[in-house]
Write a protein that holds these residues in place. Structure first.
Motif, mmCIF file in Angstrom:
data_model
loop_
_atom_site.group_PDB
_atom_site.id
_atom_site.type_symbol
_atom_site.label_atom_id
_atom_site.label_comp_id
_atom_site.label_asym_id
_atom_site.label_seq_id
_atom_site.Cartn_x
_atom_site.Cartn_y
_atom_site.Cartn_z
ATOM 1 N N MET A 1 0.820 -1.183 0.000
ATOM 2 C CA MET A 1 0.000 0.000 0.000
ATOM 3 C C MET A 1 0.875 1.262 0.000
ATOM 4 O O MET A 1 0.550 2.228 -0.684
ATOM 5 N N GLU A 2 1.938 1.234 0.805
ATOM 6 C CA GLU A 2 2.835 2.380 0.867
ATOM 7 C C GLU A 2 3.529 2.610 -0.473
ATOM 8 O O GLU A 2 3.726 3.750 -0.895
ATOM 9 N N VAL A 3 3.892 1.543 -1.145
ATOM 10 C CA VAL A 3 4.551 1.651 -2.451
ATOM 11 C C VAL A 3 3.590 2.274 -3.468
ATOM 12 O O VAL A 3 3.978 3.129 -4.278
ATOM 13 N N LEU A 4 2.327 1.864 -3.420
ATOM 14 C CA LEU A 4 1.322 2.423 -4.324
ATOM 15 C C LEU A 4 1.129 3.924 -4.048
ATOM 16 O O LEU A 4 1.049 4.734 -4.981
ATOM 17 N N ALA A 5 1.085 4.313 -2.777
ATOM 18 C CA ALA A 5 0.933 5.728 -2.422
ATOM 19 C C ALA A 5 2.149 6.527 -2.901
ATOM 20 O O ALA A 5 2.006 7.638 -3.438
ATOM 21 N N LEU A 6 3.341 5.979 -2.728
ATOM 22 C CA LEU A 6 4.558 6.637 -3.194
ATOM 23 C C LEU A 6 4.542 6.780 -4.710
ATOM 24 O O LEU A 6 4.904 7.835 -5.248
ATOM 25 N N PHE A 7 4.095 5.745 -5.402
ATOM 26 C CA PHE A 7 4.010 5.786 -6.858
ATOM 27 C C PHE A 7 3.035 6.866 -7.332
ATOM 28 O O PHE A 7 3.330 7.634 -8.253
ATOM 29 N N VAL A 8 1.887 6.978 -6.698
ATOM 30 C CA VAL A 8 0.885 7.988 -7.065
ATOM 31 C C VAL A 8 1.435 9.395 -6.808
ATOM 32 O O VAL A 8 1.286 10.294 -7.645
ATOM 33 N N MET A 9 2.067 9.609 -5.654
ATOM 34 C CA MET A 9 2.621 10.925 -5.342
ATOM 35 C C MET A 9 3.740 11.295 -6.318
ATOM 36 O O MET A 9 3.851 12.455 -6.736
ATOM 37 N N THR A 10 4.553 10.339 -6.697
ATOM 38 C CA THR A 10 5.610 10.591 -7.666
ATOM 39 C C THR A 10 5.029 10.972 -9.025
ATOM 40 O O THR A 10 5.503 11.912 -9.675
ATOM 41 N N CYS A 11 3.980 10.268 -9.437
ATOM 42 C CA CYS A 11 3.326 10.582 -10.717
ATOM 43 C C CYS A 11 2.717 11.985 -10.690
ATOM 44 O O CYS A 11 2.838 12.735 -11.658
ATOM 45 N N VAL A 12 2.087 12.342 -9.587
ATOM 46 C CA VAL A 12 1.501 13.675 -9.459
ATOM 47 C C VAL A 12 2.597 14.743 -9.492
ATOM 48 O O VAL A 12 2.460 15.770 -10.172
ATOM 49 N N ALA A 13 3.686 14.509 -8.810
ATOM 50 C CA ALA A 13 4.793 15.473 -8.780
ATOM 51 C C ALA A 13 5.411 15.636 -10.168
ATOM 52 O O ALA A 13 5.675 16.760 -10.612
ATOM 53 N N LEU A 14 5.642 14.540 -10.869
ATOM 54 C CA LEU A 14 6.234 14.602 -12.201
ATOM 55 C C LEU A 14 5.301 15.281 -13.197
ATOM 56 O O LEU A 14 5.732 16.056 -14.052
ATOM 57 N N THR A 15 4.011 15.020 -13.100
ATOM 58 C CA THR A 15 3.031 15.671 -13.974
ATOM 59 C C THR A 15 3.005 17.165 -13.710
ATOM 60 O O THR A 15 2.961 17.975 -14.653
ATOM 61 N N SER A 16 3.060 17.555 -12.462
ATOM 62 C CA SER A 16 3.081 18.980 -12.109
ATOM 63 C C SER A 16 4.322 19.666 -12.668
ATOM 64 O O SER A 16 4.246 20.766 -13.218
ATOM 65 N N LEU A 17 5.461 19.017 -12.536
ATOM 66 C CA LEU A 17 6.698 19.582 -13.073
ATOM 67 C C LEU A 17 6.635 19.705 -14.599
ATOM 68 O O LEU A 17 7.102 20.703 -15.163
#
Length: 103
Positions: A1-17
Motif C-alpha cells: 500500500m505504501e509503495v502504491l501511495a509513493l508511486f501515485v505521489m511521484t506521478c503527481v509530482a512529475l506531472t506537475s513539473l
C-alpha cells in the motif's frame, strides 16, 4: 500500500513539473516572438524616417510577420506627419507591435 501511495505521489509530482516546464517554455517562446516583432518594427520605422515616403499605406510580409506601415497627415499637429508601423504575427489579427511617431 505504501509503495502504491509513493508511486501515485511521484506521478503527481512529475506531472506537475511537466506542466510547469511547458508553461515556462511557452512564455519564453512568446517573449522571443514579441522581441523579434519589436526589432522589425524599429527597423521599419528607421526606414520610414530616412527615406521620403508618400502619404499612404503599405503592407509586406516576412517569414513570420506581416508589416503594415502608414503615413498620414496629423490632424492634432499642424504640418506634421504621423508615421505608424504595425507588426502582426503571420495569420493573426491582433497587432504584436504598434510604433507611432510624429515628424
Amino acid at each position: 500500500m505504501e509503495v502504491l501511495a509513493l508511486f501515485v505521489m511521484t506521478c503527481v509530482a512529475l506531472t506537475s513539473l511537466a506542466v510547469i516546464y511547458n508553461g515556462l517554455i511557452s512564455i519564453m517562446l512568446r517573449h522571443n516572438i514579441q522581441k523579434d516583432g519589436f526589432e522589425i518594427a524599429q527597423v521599419e520605422m528607421a526606414n520610414l524616417e530616412q527615406a521620403p515616403w508618400p502619404i499612404g499605406e503599405t503592407r509586406k510580409e516576412s517569414a513570420d510577420f506581416e508589416i503594415e506601415t502608414k503615413i498620414t497627415e496629423s490632424q492634432a499637429l499642424a504640418e506634421a506627419n504621423k508615421l505608424e508601423v504595425i507588426v502582426y504575427e503571420k495569420g493573426k489579427n491582433r497587432p504584436l507591435v504598434n510604433l507611432v511617431r510624429y515628424e
